[in-house]
Design an enzyme around this catalytic site. Structure first.
Site, PDB file in Angstrom:
ATOM      1  N   ARG A  74       0.826  -1.206   0.000  1.00 14.94           N
ATOM      2  CA  ARG A  74       0.000   0.000   0.000  1.00 14.94           C
ATOM      3  C   ARG A  74       0.867   1.267   0.000  1.00 14.94           C
ATOM      4  O   ARG A  74       0.577   2.241  -0.697  1.00 14.94           O
ATOM      5  CB  ARG A  74      -0.934  -0.049   1.232  1.00 14.94           C
ATOM      6  N   ARG A 100     -11.037   4.729  -3.644  1.00 16.22           N
ATOM      7  CA  ARG A 100     -10.054   4.372  -2.614  1.00 16.22           C
ATOM      8  C   ARG A 100      -9.826   5.545  -1.677  1.00 16.22           C
ATOM      9  O   ARG A 100      -9.937   6.707  -2.093  1.00 16.22           O
ATOM     10  CB  ARG A 100      -8.716   3.988  -3.255  1.00 16.22           C
ATOM     11  N   LEU A 102      -7.654   8.081   0.301  1.00 14.59           N
ATOM     12  CA  LEU A 102      -6.345   8.690   0.061  1.00 14.59           C
ATOM     13  C   LEU A 102      -5.553   8.701   1.367  1.00 14.59           C
ATOM     14  O   LEU A 102      -6.071   9.095   2.422  1.00 14.59           O
ATOM     15  CB  LEU A 102      -6.527  10.115  -0.462  1.00 14.59           C
ATOM     16  N   ASN A 116     -13.838  16.351  -3.168  1.00 15.89           N
ATOM     17  CA  ASN A 116     -14.484  15.060  -3.437  1.00 15.89           C
ATOM     18  C   ASN A 116     -15.987  15.248  -3.608  1.00 15.89           C
ATOM     19  O   ASN A 116     -16.598  16.079  -2.943  1.00 15.89           O
ATOM     20  CB  ASN A 116     -14.242  14.118  -2.242  1.00 15.89           C
ATOM     21  N   HIS A 118     -19.428  13.207  -3.072  1.00 12.98           N
ATOM     22  CA  HIS A 118     -19.906  12.026  -2.344  1.00 12.98           C
ATOM     23  C   HIS A 118     -21.417  11.884  -2.557  1.00 12.98           C
ATOM     24  O   HIS A 118     -22.148  12.871  -2.427  1.00 12.98           O
ATOM     25  CB  HIS A 118     -19.578  12.178  -0.857  1.00 12.98           C
TER      26      HIS A 118
HETATM   27  C1  GRF Z   1     -20.468   9.121  -8.011  1.00 12.72           C
HETATM   28  O1  GRF Z   1     -21.736   8.902  -7.440  1.00 12.72           O
HETATM   29  C2  GRF Z   1     -19.471   9.486  -6.957  1.00 12.72           C
HETATM   30  O2  GRF Z   1     -19.983  10.303  -5.955  1.00 12.72           O
HETATM   31  C3  GRF Z   1     -19.174   8.118  -6.396  1.00 12.72           C
HETATM   32  O3  GRF Z   1     -19.014   7.324  -7.545  1.00 12.72           O
HETATM   33  C4  GRF Z   1     -19.879   7.834  -8.566  1.00 12.72           C
HETATM   34  C5  GRF Z   1     -19.052   8.044  -9.805  1.00 12.72           C
HETATM   35  O4  GRF Z   1     -19.826   7.978 -10.950  1.00 12.72           O
HETATM   36  N1  GRF Z   1     -18.071   8.104  -5.491  1.00 12.72           N
HETATM   37  P1  GRF Z   1     -19.179   7.958 -12.417  1.00 12.72           P
HETATM   38  O5  GRF Z   1     -18.188   6.828 -12.479  1.00 12.72           O
HETATM   39  O6  GRF Z   1     -18.519   9.287 -12.623  1.00 12.72           O
HETATM   40  O7  GRF Z   1     -20.356   7.764 -13.327  1.00 12.72           O
END
Ligand code: GRF
Length: 209
Positions: A74, A100, A102, A116, A118
């Site tokens: 890792r 993953r 970070l 990010n 989410h």
């Molecule tokens: C999104 O919902 C993001 O928030 C999550 O993974 C998804 C990514 O979607 N972590 P895509 O691969 O860009 O369509």
């Protein structure tokens, strides 16, 4: 926009991290192609073979793959990932479906520069299964959060949020797709605001400041 020595405003260099279909990445690419967008996407870094890579290739964006399965451990992956991103000289690093966590050295290398997206209304439902967890919990409203990445998992300062209703008929797939429709608008918009300095973390508790 970032300043260079001659005080000319240069668009900020955006490096995207992704692992999936790349639909958020594609939305960011499209938004950042507008003349008045304050940044441009200079690279994509992925941790596996994924559709996001073809999105980048079609757009002529440099792609680097740093796959942990090809590394001895890792720590070595963390180091190689940090190097791959640093070589692209980002002003902002955007996690757009990067699956993953970070590591601390990575986050420390790009302080207050990592954003990010989410698929839940944080602090509810952090982690890799946010949509499934929200459905399981029976919430009537979930949504999406754009936040600055800190050392925790989905704990960093919040920049923007938007709610998405949960329907009785929803499956994880239908709900996730409706959330992603919002993410594809909110992420590029928030990244633009973050770069320009008009979007900053919301007011935090006195002891945090
Ligand atoms: C999104 O919902 C993001 O928030 C999550 O993974 C998804 C990514 O979607 N972590 P895509 O691969 O860009 O369509």
């Amino acid at each position: 926009m970032a300043h260079d020595g001659s005080k000319t405003l240069q668009p900020a260099r955006i490096v995207v991290l992704a692992s999936g279909t790349g639909s958020l990445f594609a939305a960011l690419l499209e938004a950042s192609a507008a003349e008045n967008y304050p940044g441009r996407v200079v690279g994509l870094v992925v941790d596996r073979a994924c559709l996001a890579e073809s999105v980048a290739e079609d757009a002529g964006v440099e792609v680097r793959r740093v796959d942990p399965r090809e590394k001895p451990d890792r720590a070595c992956w963390d180091e190689d990932l940090t190097r791959a991103v640093a070589e692209l000289r980002p002003d902002v690093v955007v996690c757009a479906g990067f699956m993953r966590v970070l590591a601390k050295p990575f986050v420390d290398r790009f302080p207050e520069q990592i954003v990010n997206s989410h698929p839940a209304l944080l602090p509810s439902f952090p982690g890799a299964h946010a949509v499934r967890d929200a459905l399981k919990h029976g919430v009537r409203v979930t949504g999406t959060t754009v936040h600055v990445v800190d050392h925790g998992v989905d704990t960093g300062p919040i920049l923007a949020q938007e709610a998405v209703p949960v329907f009785a008929t929803d499956t994880e797939e239908t709900l996730h797709e409706r959330i992603k429709e919002v993410e594809r608008r909110l992420l590029p918009q928030t990244v633009a605001g973050f770069i320009s300095g008009v979007v900053a973390p919301a007011h935090r508790k006195e002891q945090d400041r």
